[in-house]
Write a protein that holds these residues in place. Structure first.
Motif, PDB file in Angstrom:
ATOM      1  N   GLU A 135      39.119  44.812  44.455  1.00 51.43           N
ATOM      2  CA  GLU A 135      39.284  42.856  44.088  1.00 51.43           C
ATOM      3  C   GLU A 135      39.101  43.596  43.044  1.00 51.43           C
ATOM      4  OE1 GLU A 135      36.626  43.604  47.981  1.00 51.43           O
ATOM      5  OE2 GLU A 135      36.575  44.858  46.295  1.00 51.43           O
ATOM      6  N   LEU A 136      38.789  44.176  41.890  1.00 55.84           N
ATOM      7  CA  LEU A 136      38.560  44.447  40.577  1.00 55.84           C
ATOM      8  C   LEU A 136      39.351  45.339  39.687  1.00 55.84           C
ATOM      9  CD1 LEU A 136      35.452  42.982  39.168  1.00 55.84           C
ATOM     10  CD2 LEU A 136      37.725  41.537  39.786  1.00 55.84           C
ATOM     11  N   VAL A 137      40.265  45.548  39.289  1.00 54.94           N
ATOM     12  CA  VAL A 137      40.561  46.853  38.467  1.00 54.94           C
ATOM     13  C   VAL A 137      40.363  46.885  37.479  1.00 54.94           C
ATOM     14  CG1 VAL A 137      42.829  47.328  37.072  1.00 54.94           C
ATOM     15  CG2 VAL A 137      43.392  46.188  40.155  1.00 54.94           C
ATOM     16  N   LYS A 138      39.939  48.020  36.991  1.00 55.43           N
ATOM     17  CA  LYS A 138      39.451  48.855  35.979  1.00 55.43           C
ATOM     18  C   LYS A 138      39.843  49.652  34.862  1.00 55.43           C
ATOM     19  CE  LYS A 138      36.018  52.234  34.220  1.00 55.43           C
ATOM     20  NZ  LYS A 138      34.771  53.398  34.254  1.00 55.43           N
ATOM     21  N   LEU A 139      40.182  48.282  33.577  1.00 59.58           N
ATOM     22  CA  LEU A 139      41.203  48.954  33.094  1.00 59.58           C
ATOM     23  C   LEU A 139      41.144  50.099  32.038  1.00 59.58           C
ATOM     24  CD1 LEU A 139      44.366  48.681  32.157  1.00 59.58           C
ATOM     25  CD2 LEU A 139      44.051  46.665  30.418  1.00 59.58           C
ATOM     26  N   PHE A 140      41.347  51.329  32.039  1.00 58.87           N
ATOM     27  CA  PHE A 140      41.055  52.139  31.160  1.00 58.87           C
ATOM     28  C   PHE A 140      41.362  53.598  30.796  1.00 58.87           C
ATOM     29  CE2 PHE A 140      38.016  56.143  31.557  1.00 58.87           C
ATOM     30  CZ  PHE A 140      37.374  55.714  30.665  1.00 58.87           C
TER      31      PHE A 140
END
Length: 219
Positions: A135-140
């Protein structure tokens, strides 16, 4: 990308969007972690990620949910095994965060309630994560590429919900939101490491309040 409105995850996702900031909590022991959770809630943080680098993280999550579950979303982070996901779910975690993609970890998260927030940095990684129903992409780590990286990724992925994390100052949150982030993750920028080590609840509250005030300011 669907956020599965038919799933209970939907309310959690909307809450995270409204909060704009996920507090990412790392602490040297469980007691200090609980002091930090108390301080974060008092400061106004309402999405709190307890990482599995915290000793006895499951107990911290369960206690935080018991004490503050009516005022804050308490999630689990730095999940790298399905066993950690199961423990976090048993503890009552509302959302689940992993620093990178592991098919077994994602499957374990997707098997129950609570959205997955999975780390990715390149277009290839984002595509892989999204293809697995995240559902959510952690841009890291977000600070390396900055908001320009997010704007570039939103070209081929306009419907992906990104949560940049890593090195984001409070006064930069509005810029990230303007670039297309649905929220940001903040660790040491939000939670004073010095105050945490000393168990200084008052300093933790003051530091977090200052960050959240800056984060709420318009671009």
């Amino acid at each position: 990308m669907s956020t599965h409105p038919e799933r209970p995850d939907h309310d959690v996702l909307e809450r995270i969007r409204a909060d704009r900031v996920i507090a990412t909590l790392r602490a040297p022991d469980a007691d200090l972690a609980l002091i930090a959770v108390e301080a974060l809630v008092e400061a106004g943080a309402t999405s709190i990620e307890v990482t599995y680098t915290v000793p006895d993280a499951g107990r911290v999550i369960a206690e935080a949910v018991h004490r503050y579950g009516d005022r804050a979303l308490v999630g689990a982070g730095t999940l790298t095994t399905p066993e950690q996901v199961a423990g976090a779910r048993d503890a009552g975690a509302a959302f689940f965060v992993s620093p990178g993609f592991d098919a077994d970890v994602v499957a374990a998260i997707r098997a129950g309630d609570g959205p997955a927030i999975i780390g990715a940095y390149t277009a290839t990684e984002v595509q892989q994560v999204v293809a697995n129903g995240v559902e959510l992409v952690k841009l890291f780590p977000a600070s390396i590429g900055g908001p320009a990286l997010l704007r570039a990724l939103r070209g081929p992925f306009p419907d992906v919900a990104f949560v940049p994390t890593g090195g984001i100052r409070g006064d930069a949150v509005a810029e990230w939101i303007a670039a297309g982030a649905v929220a940001v993750g903040a660790g040491s920028e939000l939670i004073s490491s010095e105050a945490l080590r000393g168990g200084d609840r008052g300093a933790l509250v003051a530091h977090a309040r200052a960050y959240l005030a800056a984060a709420a300011a318009p671009a």
